[in-house]
Design an enzyme around this catalytic site. Structure first.
Site, short mmCIF file in Angstrom:
data_model
loop_
_atom_site.label_atom_id
_atom_site.label_comp_id
_atom_site.label_asym_id
_atom_site.label_seq_id
_atom_site.Cartn_x
_atom_site.Cartn_y
_atom_site.Cartn_z
N ASP A 186 0.87 -1.17 0.00
CA ASP A 186 0.00 0.00 0.00
C ASP A 186 0.91 1.22 0.00
O ASP A 186 2.11 1.08 0.28
CB ASP A 186 -0.89 0.00 1.25
CG ASP A 186 -2.31 0.43 0.92
OD1 ASP A 186 -2.47 1.56 0.41
OD2 ASP A 186 -3.24 -0.35 1.16
N HIS A 265 -3.66 2.30 -4.87
CA HIS A 265 -2.91 2.16 -3.61
C HIS A 265 -1.46 1.73 -3.88
O HIS A 265 -0.92 0.91 -3.15
CB HIS A 265 -3.58 1.12 -2.70
CG HIS A 265 -4.80 1.64 -1.99
ND1 HIS A 265 -4.71 2.48 -0.90
CD2 HIS A 265 -6.13 1.45 -2.20
CE1 HIS A 265 -5.94 2.77 -0.48
NE2 HIS A 265 -6.82 2.17 -1.26
N GLU A 321 -10.46 1.24 -4.62
CA GLU A 321 -10.25 2.69 -4.52
C GLU A 321 -9.26 3.26 -5.53
O GLU A 321 -8.52 4.17 -5.20
CB GLU A 321 -9.81 3.05 -3.09
CG GLU A 321 -10.86 2.68 -2.06
CD GLU A 321 -10.46 3.04 -0.63
OE1 GLU A 321 -11.28 3.69 0.04
OE2 GLU A 321 -9.36 2.66 -0.19
C1 ACM Z 1 -10.61 -1.17 1.74
O1 ACM Z 1 -10.96 -0.99 2.91
N1 ACM Z 1 -10.16 -0.15 1.01
C2 ACM Z 1 -10.68 -2.45 1.11
#
Ligand code: ACM
Length: 747
Positions: A186, A265, A321
């Site tokens: 991430d 991410h 996201e």
């Molecule tokens: C998440 O909580 N973005 C999977």
């Protein structure tokens, strides 16, 4: 309670009722699906011979170690006076290879299953049954409700040690959890050694600030080359360490699912390999460029090394996201869309997911991703982790895909688990033990056939605010106990009251294993129900502690040992200030909690919204502000009504002109989700709903930069006579800021 006393009570019940009702209480988590009490108990001081049938050498050693470690006395055929028989019998009928039968009599213990995994679970149950050197006689026939029972730990935001992970894997095994989802990558740090791409662990694994929140506030957020000798925070697991975890988990029948995030991410990757970003520059975006073949080369090379370490059938590719704006203006992404006939950027994202899925499938693996992988069309074989509520799981199951339920509202262990004022800072939300426990992973919207696609359930521990391992223990436990029972025990065999007892009983055990668990809230919880017919508010008090008393007063005074003992709902007909506190015998614990309840003059009256209700935070619609429902600690609990840019403005019609003495509403401020107190509140009255007389203008008492969740009453006191009350809250002028209130109380 000592065992013999418990037995006496049991016998007393038999005598009174004349029928063999099983009332014995056991301390097993998760609760077995079938359990019958026997007579007497097995004493662990007697020498037992362990007999194995179809059990590998390695498991024989492991099972023996577990039994000796727990205090069973093990002898030989010659010295033994009892037997512990462990049997794998492929021919016996069991619901699954995780099912087992455990039988305990005063002389013999036997565990039978279709596989060693079932025997392993039988042993976990046996160890949990044992206390004070004895095991009560029982017959247990047990199996899991779901085949996927998972815990996720994010090691990117803050890094946790191998020892920490092993400790948690041990506890997962104890609780019959069979998947550890390891969130490796991430923006805040790449955490797995990839030999082909050394910059991932030389630079992308290290950042300028230890505390995620401090680092997140910097611009741009920088990584540090660890070879430079500069101060840096981070870390990574070597491939050797990752293999060690995989082996450690496998020995405990836990599968380890690695997560490698894509396409979003991923700013840490793009910082060190900027040619994989649309702009070709570091620190410009979080998403891989999907138009660039190099992206696929990189991802496949990484996944090759990942698959060599992790035998897991499932490989998690994240997928959540991703921003799409960079792809929109990237010539390579646009060319890819044209060439592949992709209608929009959602389909472009789906192109990446499908292509990665083909790669994984070719290597004998399956793709798992967050529910965003549904956008632009789901890859043919993919399994969905439903986190933005249940819809992702429902959509997946209805289209014949498997799903794992992990909705934020019930399964995100980064939320607060008690009053935020008593807790370390968390990301927000409110998820106490009982709420985790209440979750049913099979959505009502599914048919029985569709529900077969719900493989199971998982709790996620995201690390943004979880800076230390002690803090991570605190966020995980005791809530993982509830997850374990949600995942294993059939709904009909669950009971919050009994689970509460067992969870409290488990806390010293968790502590003895080095888990710095939250010890549950020492504050009384309030709930209430407004009864318009009866013109009263029913107030219910509860506690997650066991076993303690709740004492309360109704005049706002501090409860003492002499105060009323709570046993049933308190009925409030007008106003009451209820103060409640927990007592352990004569000792007060925690702090008293006080809440005011008003069955006030505005209850159930007509409210006109001069600024429309915002559809996202409508709560109970037009009744919200006059239904007696005070909000809780979370703005999203359905009792707080939220308004955006223009603020709020309502008129309450009291039906006829009446004398009023006060008008007041409570607002929330919580800067993280961008909720602020109003800049100003205006309260005015009228008798014709045309000409209003201003009673009071109240400016905000707080600045914008406050920590945590605050509440404040904006009100007027005096004497007036009116039919209409207008209540306006002007926003504080911050773009996109919200105002939230729960009730307008009129007296
Ligand atoms: C998440 O909580 N973005 C999977």
């Amino acid at each position: 309670m000592k065992h013999s006393l418990k037995k006496l009570l049991l016998i007393a019940f038999f005598l009174v009722l004349g029928s063999p009702i099983i009332l014995a209480q056991y301390n097993i988590i998760p609760q077995p699906n079938s359990i019958q009490s026997g007579v007497g108990e097995y004493k662990t001081t007697q020498l037992a011979e362990i007999q194995h049938q179809n059990i590998s050498r390695q498991s024989q050693r492991q099972f023996t170690d577990y039994l000796i470690g727990a205090g069973f006395s093990i002898g030989t055929k010659q010295t033994a006076t009892s037997t512990i028989k462990l049997v794998v019998d492929k021919n016996q009928v069991f619901q699954s290879d995780e099912a087992y039968k455990l039988s305990v009599t005063p002389k013999n213990i036997s565990i039978a299953a279709k596989s060693e995994k079932g025997v392993f679970y039988g042993i976990q149950t046996l160890l949990q049954l044992m206390s004070d050197q004895q095991v009560p006689a029982v017959e247990i026939s047990d199996y899991p409700r779901f085949k996927y029972r998972g815990v996720h730990i994010d090691v990117s935001r803050h890094f946790y040690s191998v020892e920490f992970l092993k400790k948690h894997i041990d506890m997962m095994a104890h609780l019959k959890i069979n998947n550890f989802h390891w969130h490796f990558t991430d923006g805040p740090g790449w955490r797995l050694e990839i030999k082909k791409y050394p910059l991932l662990t030389q630079i992308a694994a290290w950042r300028t600030h230890e505390i995620w929140k401090d680092w997140w506030a910097t611009n741009p957020r920088k990584y540090v080359d660890i070879r430079s000798g500069e101060k840096a925070y981070g870390g990574f697991y070597t491939q050797k360490e990752a293999r060690e975890i995989v082996k450690y988990a496998a020995e405990r029948h836990i599968n380890v699912i690695p997560e490698i995030e894509m396409p979003g991410h991923s700013e840490e990757v793009l910082a060190v390999y900027p040619h994989l970003a649309c702009s070709g520059k570091p620190y410009t975006q979080s998403e891989f460029c999907i138009g660039n073949e190099q992206t696929f080369k990189f991802l496949e090379n990484v996944l090759k090394e990942v698959m060599a370490i992790f035998p897991s059938k499932y490989i998690h590719i994240g997928g959540d996201e991703a921003e799409k704006k960079h792809w929109r203006v990237c010539s390579k992404c646009q060319a890819r869309m044209k060439k592949e006939n992709l209608k929009n950027e959602e389909e472009l994202q789906s192109y990446l997911v499908r292509r990665i899925e083909r790669f994984l499938n070719k290597n004998g693996r399956k793709l798992l991703g967050w529910d965003e992988i549904l956008e632009g069309g789901l890859a043919p074989e993919a399994t969905v982790m439903s986190w933005r509520g249940e819809n992702g799981g429902i959509t997946a199951a209805k289209s014949g895909h498997d799903a794992i339920m992990t909705p934020g509202e019930f399964m995100y262990l980064d939320s607060y688990q008690a009053n935020p004022a008593t807790q370390p800072e968390a990301i927000g939300g409110f998820l106490p033990l009982e709420k985790v426990y209440s979750y049913n992973p099979v959505p009502a919207a599914l048919t029985a056939q569709e529900a077969k696609h719900i493989l199971g359930v998982q709790a996620n521990m995201w690390g943004e605010y979880v800076t230390t391992e002690a803090h991570a223990d605190h966020m995980l436990y005791p809530r993982v106990l509830a997850l374990a029972e949600v995942a294993w025990t059939e709904g009909k065999n669950k009971s919050w009251a009994d689970f509460k007892r067992r969870a409290n009983q488990k806390i010293p055990f968790l502590q003895s294993k080095g888990i710095r668990t939250f010890t549950l809230s020492d504050e009384v919880a309030f709930a209430h129900h407004v009864d318009i017919e009866q013109k009263a508010i029913r107030v219910e008090l509860s506690t997650e502690k066991y076993s303690v008393d709740i004492r309360y007063t109704t005049d706002g005074s501090v409860p003492t040992t002499q105060s009323a003992l709570y046993s049933e709902a308190i009925l409030v007909k007008d106003s009451a200030e209820i103060s409640a506190q927990l007592f352990e015998g004569n000792k007060a614990i925690g702090k008293p909690i006080t809440n005011r309840f008003d069955y006030h003059l505005g209850m159930d009256k007509k409210v006109t919204y001069n600024i429309p209700i915002n559809k996202y935070y409508a709560a109970a619609g037009e009744k919200t502000l006059v239904n007696g429902e005070m909000g809780g600690l979370s703005h999203g609990d359905g009792r707080w009504q939220g308004f955006m840019t223009n603020g709020m403005d309502v008129t309450i019609d009291l039906g006829e002109p009446i004398a009023i003495k006060s008008v007041s509403a409570r607002f929330m401020q919580n800067v993280s989700p961008w909720i602020f107190f109003p800049k100003e509140v205006v309260i005015s009255v009228s008798n014709d709903n045309k000409t209003f007389t201003e009673l009071k203008r109240i400016p905000t008492p707080y600045g914008e930069k406050t920590e945590g969740t605050l509440f404040h009453n904006f009100g007027w006191n005096g004497d007036a006579n009116a039919q209409y009350i207008r209540y306006q809250a002007l926003p504080n002028g911050i773009k996109g800021g919200w105002v939230f209130l729960d009730e307008i109380v009129v007296w």
